[in-house]
Structures are given as structure tokens and as C-alpha cells.
Motif scaffolding. Structure first.
Motif, PDB file in Angstrom:
ATOM      1  N   LYS A  65       7.552 -50.414 -46.719  1.00 30.30           N
ATOM      2  CA  LYS A  65       9.537 -50.388 -46.338  1.00 30.30           C
ATOM      3  C   LYS A  65       9.945 -50.105 -47.928  1.00 30.30           C
ATOM      4  O   LYS A  65      10.940 -49.216 -47.617  1.00 30.30           O
ATOM      5  CB  LYS A  65       9.488 -51.391 -45.632  1.00 30.30           C
ATOM      6  CG  LYS A  65      11.187 -50.901 -45.249  1.00 30.30           C
ATOM      7  CD  LYS A  65      11.846 -52.961 -44.434  1.00 30.30           C
ATOM      8  CE  LYS A  65      13.286 -52.245 -44.002  1.00 30.30           C
ATOM      9  NZ  LYS A  65      13.405 -54.068 -43.939  1.00 30.30           N
ATOM     10  N   GLU A  66       9.064 -50.416 -48.362  1.00 33.84           N
ATOM     11  CA  GLU A  66       9.479 -50.668 -50.117  1.00 33.84           C
ATOM     12  C   GLU A  66       9.844 -48.813 -50.528  1.00 33.84           C
ATOM     13  O   GLU A  66      10.405 -48.451 -50.712  1.00 33.84           O
ATOM     14  CB  GLU A  66       9.128 -51.499 -51.197  1.00 33.84           C
ATOM     15  CG  GLU A  66       9.495 -53.142 -51.222  1.00 33.84           C
ATOM     16  CD  GLU A  66       8.450 -53.710 -51.959  1.00 33.84           C
ATOM     17  OE1 GLU A  66       8.664 -54.996 -51.559  1.00 33.84           O
ATOM     18  OE2 GLU A  66       7.598 -53.742 -52.746  1.00 33.84           O
ATOM     19  N   GLY A  67       7.944 -48.567 -50.347  1.00 32.57           N
ATOM     20  CA  GLY A  67       8.452 -46.717 -50.473  1.00 32.57           C
ATOM     21  C   GLY A  67       8.700 -46.013 -50.221  1.00 32.57           C
ATOM     22  O   GLY A  67       9.627 -45.588 -49.720  1.00 32.57           O
TER      23      GLY A  67
ATOM     24  N   ALA B 165       0.565 -53.708 -52.729  1.00 31.13           N
ATOM     25  CA  ALA B 165       1.822 -52.958 -53.436  1.00 31.13           C
ATOM     26  C   ALA B 165       1.570 -51.456 -53.181  1.00 31.13           C
ATOM     27  O   ALA B 165       2.309 -50.505 -53.484  1.00 31.13           O
ATOM     28  CB  ALA B 165       2.285 -53.809 -54.273  1.00 31.13           C
ATOM     29  N   GLN B 166       0.067 -51.162 -53.864  1.00 36.83           N
ATOM     30  CA  GLN B 166      -0.200 -49.267 -54.753  1.00 36.83           C
ATOM     31  C   GLN B 166       0.283 -48.927 -53.428  1.00 36.83           C
ATOM     32  O   GLN B 166       0.381 -47.343 -53.117  1.00 36.83           O
ATOM     33  CB  GLN B 166      -1.299 -49.572 -55.164  1.00 36.83           C
ATOM     34  CG  GLN B 166      -2.286 -48.028 -56.040  1.00 36.83           C
ATOM     35  CD  GLN B 166      -2.656 -47.847 -54.618  1.00 36.83           C
ATOM     36  OE1 GLN B 166      -3.449 -48.181 -54.309  1.00 36.83           O
ATOM     37  NE2 GLN B 166      -2.387 -46.373 -54.362  1.00 36.83           N
ATOM     38  N   ILE B 167      -0.865 -49.945 -51.912  1.00 36.51           N
ATOM     39  CA  ILE B 167      -0.988 -49.107 -50.894  1.00 36.51           C
ATOM     40  C   ILE B 167      -0.157 -48.057 -49.835  1.00 36.51           C
ATOM     41  O   ILE B 167       0.662 -47.615 -49.986  1.00 36.51           O
ATOM     42  CB  ILE B 167      -2.900 -50.019 -49.645  1.00 36.51           C
ATOM     43  CG1 ILE B 167      -3.675 -49.204 -50.887  1.00 36.51           C
ATOM     44  CG2 ILE B 167      -2.216 -48.286 -49.289  1.00 36.51           C
ATOM     45  CD1 ILE B 167      -3.967 -50.358 -49.531  1.00 36.51           C
TER      46      ILE B 167
ATOM     47  N   GLY C  64       1.495 -44.640 -50.461  1.00 34.93           N
ATOM     48  CA  GLY C  64       1.780 -44.300 -49.587  1.00 34.93           C
ATOM     49  C   GLY C  64       2.840 -42.734 -48.631  1.00 34.93           C
ATOM     50  O   GLY C  64       3.090 -42.065 -48.275  1.00 34.93           O
ATOM     51  N   ALA C  65       4.014 -43.759 -48.843  1.00 32.19           N
ATOM     52  CA  ALA C  65       4.991 -43.191 -48.716  1.00 32.19           C
ATOM     53  C   ALA C  65       5.745 -42.156 -49.520  1.00 32.19           C
ATOM     54  O   ALA C  65       6.189 -40.960 -48.950  1.00 32.19           O
ATOM     55  CB  ALA C  65       6.894 -43.737 -49.049  1.00 32.19           C
ATOM     56  N   LEU C  66       4.890 -42.071 -51.195  1.00 35.50           N
ATOM     57  CA  LEU C  66       5.281 -40.785 -51.702  1.00 35.50           C
ATOM     58  C   LEU C  66       4.572 -39.597 -51.016  1.00 35.50           C
ATOM     59  O   LEU C  66       4.548 -38.385 -50.685  1.00 35.50           O
ATOM     60  CB  LEU C  66       4.852 -41.042 -53.016  1.00 35.50           C
ATOM     61  CG  LEU C  66       5.317 -39.536 -53.649  1.00 35.50           C
ATOM     62  CD1 LEU C  66       6.578 -39.244 -54.114  1.00 35.50           C
ATOM     63  CD2 LEU C  66       5.182 -40.307 -55.296  1.00 35.50           C
TER      64      LEU C  66
END
Length: 325
Positions: free
Chosen positions: A142-144, A172-174, A178-180
Motif C-alpha cells: 500500500k505504501e508503494g 519493504a523492498q518487495i 512491486g507498485a512501481l
């Protein structure tokens, strides 16, 4: 007379001996403490992690009823070894912020078999939910998505992105990658460079400097934490490349975590966006443990922390004071 004095002394010593034998020693003050083993990432990893570790140490103290052991690593195998040692030491609770989402099934099963309750914090793991009793975590995906939706909303004429990733395999990286990645595919954006800087400001600066030296054009820095955004900006400043909200600025700068100094950069217009990652899970974990100690049922197995994104165009000093870590 001497015999009488000796006899009286002997009787007195016998009375003292009997009294001493019948007297109970005070209970060990530590016997009532709840034993917790806390496995975290290196507190020097970032400002977020420093705040997270500080919060945990302030909560899990003897004064609050805990005997706490802290171990740190950015490597999954080292964290797993720490967990195995804590299981051998028969902790009551194992609190875990995993360096990597995978590889935890076996050791978490060992903990469950030993009657040790596992609580995840900060990050999730790829393991069956029956292997842990609760999790207090950020929704990294959701952050991404929040950050990428903001970036879409900027309606740039083109998107040429340097993507600075955190430690590969971490939640955090995933989530943030993922969103980007999805947006690059769906929107036809250009990924100029995508590389891990492992949360490091220095490594991020080196990566961005290499892109600049190669003469490759870009107009977005998407850094998965504030420290990497800071390093990227150092490279931009060295090359005289404008960024942030200034008139005609060439590069949009994005970070995550909401360190106070980073939000101040946003307020000053040097950055464009910062995504919040809430480091304060300790209080919720304490409440969960207290309920479990009373034999109560945990209503919410997963607690998702409330988080938001901040825009340089709308952030206020009150936001910096309230949300900066």
C-alpha cells in the motif's frame, strides 16, 4: 558460671539455626518477568530503524515486566540463527522483524512446538499464519501504491526513472518495488536504472552519479527510503541538476520513512514526496502480550499501521512536527 554462659550461648545458636532453616529466601525478582527475544534489523540501517529500535527498548524493560534480549542483522541466515538460540533459551515470546520474507517456516515451527509465541513486527514473512500469534506491520504494498498513485498524478510529459531499491527480498523492498514495476508496465514509463543501494545513502549516491556520468537522461528519483533519497540528491547537487519544487526543476525526488529531516527537505521544496512508514509497533505488541498472558483471545491477528504520503505542495510545519521521526 562459665558452663552456664556456654550453655545459654549454645541454645541461642541452635534457635538461630532453626530459625534460619525455616526462613524462605526472597524469590528471584526476575522469575516473574516475561522473557522476550527481539530480532531486528541493524538500528544503524536508517533513521526509521533507529526510531523503531529505540521504541522497542523503551517498551520492553524490567520496569514494564520484561526480560528482553535484542539481536540485530540484515542477513536472514544470521537472524534465523539468533531465533534458534532464543528457542533454546526458552523465551516466552519471539518478536521478529525479518530481513527477508522467505525461509522462516522451519524455525517458526520449532518455536511453536516449544510453546513459544511468535509476534511479527514491522514486516511480514512468507509463512503459514498458524506459525505466529499476531503481527503488527506496515502495508508495504500500500505504501508503494500510494507513492505511485501520487507520481501518476503529477502528469509529467515523460517518466524516466532511477529506482533505488532497498535490501532485496525484504518486505519493504518487495512492496515498494512491486507498485512501481506494475506502473512502469501499465503506463509505459521508462526505467532508466533499477538497482539496490541496500538502504545506504553512499551507495545511492554512487548509483545516481554513475547514471549522470553516463549522460543518461532521467527526471524521477524513486528511492525506497529517505537515506537513499538523500544520497541521490547529493549526486544531483554535485552535478548542478535542479530538483524538488523550484521553478523549472528537472528531477522529482521521492523517498520513504518520514524522518524529520526528510520532511524538512520536503517542506523546503528540495524533495517532492515522502511516504510514511510507522516505526512505533512496540505499544501494540505490549498490549497483545498482556492479553495473551491473561488468557484472552486476540481479536485482530494482523494490525496494519496507519500511514500516509506527504506532498511538498501541501505539507506543513505541523506535519513535520507530528509525523517526523
Amino acid at each position: 558460671m562459665k558452663k552456664r554462659i556456654f550453655a545459654l550461648a549454645l541454645v541461642a545458636s541452635m534457635i538461630l539455626a532453626v530459625t534460619a532453616c525455616g526462613k524462605k529466601e526472597p524469590a528471584d525478582a526476575g522469575s516473574d518477568l516475561i522473557k522476550v527475544g527481539i530480532i531486528n534489523n541493524d538500528p544503524n540501517e536508517s533513521g526509521y530503524r533507529t526510531a523503531n529500535d529505540k521504541s522497542m527498548k523503551e517498551q520492553f524493560t524490567k520496569a514494564n515486566g520484561y526480560e528482553a534480549t535484542f539481536k540485530y542483522s540484515l542477513k536472514n541466515d544470521e537472524q534465523i540463527a539468533y531465533a534458534q538460540k532464543m528457542i533454546q533459551d526458552e523465551v516466552d515470546y519471539l518478536l521478529l522483524s525479518a530481513a527477508d520474507t522467505s525461509g522462516w517456516d522451519s524455525v517458526l515451527k520449532d518455536a511453536k512446538d516449544a510453546g513459544i509465541k511468535v509476534i511479527l513486527f514491522d514486516r511480514t514473512v512468507d509463512a503459514s499464519e498458524d506459525l505466529y500469534v499476531a503481527s503488527v506491520v506496515s502495508d508495504m504494498a500500500k505504501e508503494g501504491k500510494t507513492a505511485v498513485d501520487w507520481l501518476k498524478g503529477q502528469k509529467l510529459s515523460e517518466y524516466k526513472i532511477i529506482h533505488l531499491q532497498g535490501v532485496m527480498g525484504s518486505a519493504a523492498q518487495i512492496g515498494r518495488s512491486g507498485a512501481l514495476n506494475d506502473a512502469v508496465t501499465s503506463e509505459g514509463w521508462t526505467m532508466v536504472q533499477q538497482q539496490t543501494a541496500e538502504w545506504s545513502s553512499d551507495k545511492a549516491q554512487e548509483i545516481v552519479q554513475a547514471v549522470i556520468d553516463a549522460g543518461t537522461d532521467f527526471n524521477v528519483i524513486y528511492a525506497e527510503n529517505d537515506d537513499m533519497a538523500k544520497g541521490a540528491v547529493a549526486a544531483l547537487d554535485k552535478a548542478g541538476i535542479t530538483h524538488g519544487t523550484a521553478e523549472g526543476a528537472k528531477v522529482v525526488v521521492m523517498g520513504f520513512d518520514c524522518n524529520k529531516w526528510a520532511l524538512e527537505e520536503l517542506l523546503a521544496g528540495n524533495w517532492n514526496y515522502d511516504g510514511q512508514c510507522n516505526p512505533f509497533q512496540a505499544g501494540d505488541i505490549h498490549k497483545i502480550i498482556q492479553k495473551l498472558e491473561k488468557g484472552e483471545t486476540i481479536a485482530e491477528k494482523t494490525i496494519i499501521l496507519d500511514e500516509k504520503g506527504f506532498d511538498a505542495a501541501t505539507i506543513t510545519q505541523a506535519d513535520v512536527d507530528k509525523y517526523g521521526i
